[in-house]
Design a protein around this motif. Sequence first.
Motif, PDB file in Angstrom:
ATOM      1  N   ARG A 151       3.719   0.343  -2.255  1.00 39.65           N
ATOM      2  CA  ARG A 151       4.071  -1.021  -1.840  1.00 39.65           C
ATOM      3  C   ARG A 151       3.352  -1.465  -0.576  1.00 39.65           C
ATOM      4  NH1 ARG A 151       9.310  -0.919  -0.250  1.00 39.65           N
ATOM      5  NH2 ARG A 151       9.590   1.231  -0.812  1.00 39.65           N
ATOM      6  N   ARG A 152       3.204  -0.565   0.403  1.00 39.36           N
ATOM      7  CA  ARG A 152       2.738  -0.987   1.717  1.00 39.36           C
ATOM      8  C   ARG A 152       1.398  -0.401   2.137  1.00 39.36           C
ATOM      9  NH1 ARG A 152       7.706  -0.228   5.712  1.00 39.36           N
ATOM     10  NH2 ARG A 152       6.146  -1.032   7.148  1.00 39.36           N
ATOM     11  N   GLY A 153       0.938   0.623   1.450  1.00 39.42           N
ATOM     12  CA  GLY A 153      -0.296   1.292   1.843  1.00 39.42           C
ATOM     13  C   GLY A 153      -1.538   0.561   1.366  1.00 39.42           C
ATOM     14  N   ASP A 154      -2.674   0.980   1.917  1.00 40.25           N
ATOM     15  CA  ASP A 154      -3.963   0.408   1.503  1.00 40.25           C
ATOM     16  C   ASP A 154      -4.378   0.885   0.118  1.00 40.25           C
ATOM     17  OD1 ASP A 154      -4.158  -0.856   3.933  1.00 40.25           O
ATOM     18  OD2 ASP A 154      -5.480   0.640   4.821  1.00 40.25           O
ATOM     19  N   ARG A 155      -3.780   1.964  -0.357  1.00 44.92           N
ATOM     20  CA  ARG A 155      -4.112   2.565  -1.651  1.00 44.92           C
ATOM     21  C   ARG A 155      -2.825   2.881  -2.405  1.00 44.92           C
ATOM     22  NH1 ARG A 155      -9.585   2.585  -2.261  1.00 44.92           N
ATOM     23  NH2 ARG A 155     -10.599   3.022  -0.297  1.00 44.92           N
ATOM     24  N   SER A 156      -2.929   2.929  -3.718  1.00 41.62           N
ATOM     25  CA  SER A 156      -1.802   3.416  -4.515  1.00 41.62           C
ATOM     26  C   SER A 156      -1.812   4.940  -4.451  1.00 41.62           C
ATOM     27  CB  SER A 156      -1.939   2.960  -5.966  1.00 41.62           C
ATOM     28  OG  SER A 156      -2.920   3.738  -6.633  1.00 41.62           O
ATOM     29  N   ILE A 157      -0.782   5.561  -4.980  1.00 36.37           N
ATOM     30  CA  ILE A 157      -0.742   7.028  -4.942  1.00 36.37           C
ATOM     31  C   ILE A 157      -1.630   7.661  -6.016  1.00 36.37           C
ATOM     32  CG2 ILE A 157       1.558   7.095  -3.928  1.00 36.37           C
ATOM     33  CD1 ILE A 157       2.464   8.107  -6.790  1.00 36.37           C
ATOM     34  N   THR A 158      -2.126   6.884  -6.961  1.00 39.87           N
ATOM     35  CA  THR A 158      -2.907   7.433  -8.072  1.00 39.87           C
ATOM     36  C   THR A 158      -4.070   8.308  -7.617  1.00 39.87           C
ATOM     37  OG1 THR A 158      -2.255   5.583  -9.467  1.00 39.87           O
ATOM     38  CG2 THR A 158      -4.187   6.855 -10.171  1.00 39.87           C
ATOM     39  N   PRO A 159      -4.948   7.850  -6.702  1.00 33.35           N
ATOM     40  CA  PRO A 159      -6.050   8.741  -6.311  1.00 33.35           C
ATOM     41  C   PRO A 159      -5.580   9.979  -5.548  1.00 33.35           C
ATOM     42  CG  PRO A 159      -6.112   6.702  -5.026  1.00 33.35           C
ATOM     43  CD  PRO A 159      -5.076   6.525  -6.095  1.00 33.35           C
ATOM     44  N   TYR A 160      -4.428   9.879  -4.868  1.00 38.18           N
ATOM     45  CA  TYR A 160      -3.879  11.044  -4.169  1.00 38.18           C
ATOM     46  C   TYR A 160      -3.445  12.107  -5.180  1.00 38.18           C
ATOM     47  CZ  TYR A 160      -3.744   8.045  -0.060  1.00 38.18           C
ATOM     48  OH  TYR A 160      -4.092   7.224   0.977  1.00 38.18           O
ATOM     49  N   ILE A 161      -2.750  11.665  -6.216  1.00 38.93           N
ATOM     50  CA  ILE A 161      -2.275  12.595  -7.240  1.00 38.93           C
ATOM     51  C   ILE A 161      -3.472  13.185  -7.985  1.00 38.93           C
ATOM     52  CG2 ILE A 161      -0.848  12.868  -9.308  1.00 38.93           C
ATOM     53  CD1 ILE A 161       0.701  12.235  -6.652  1.00 38.93           C
TER      54      ILE A 161
END
Length: 180
Positions: A151-161
């Motif tokens: 919601r608030r970050g510059d990136r979604s969690i997808t590339p982290y995962i």
Amino acid sequence: MPTDEEYLEDLRDFADELGKPPTRTEMNDDGPHSSTPYYTRWGSWNDALEEAGLGTNHREVATEDLLADLQRLADEHGEPVLVETVDEHGTYDPATYFRRFDSWFDARDQAGLISADIREGRRVDEDELIDAVRDLAMELGRPPSQNEMNRRGDRSITPYIRRWGTWDQALEAAGLSTDQ
């Protein structure tokens, strides 16, 4: 959750136990808390030590020594040398490289190593991911949840995962362990 003063008191007690100000690694390995709440509350490990009245355990590391350690890690563990490799097997904390060089890729380039991350499926710069999650953690004063990152970050969690496998492992790669 402990108050700031309780965190500082725990840090002082641990320093007394060791007979010296603890390093970040000592706190993570044997201390009453991880170094993350200290980093998020006071901005750096040495700032937390100062706030606790312990002085710092900072020592200036020569750029040549940092680069030599990257070369050693490349010889021992292969290339590209990753942040995780430095964190697990390096002589110096990955944060030292982030402060000293323009980017992780710049550090590897100056060490004469492969500067790009050549792993299969790589789409987003690892440094950008780490910076984005650290920025949000600083804004929140703690490691962000997956929902907060989305919601608030510059990136979604997808590339982290995709890159680290789990959100907790991504937080650990950014030095933001959830073990508080």
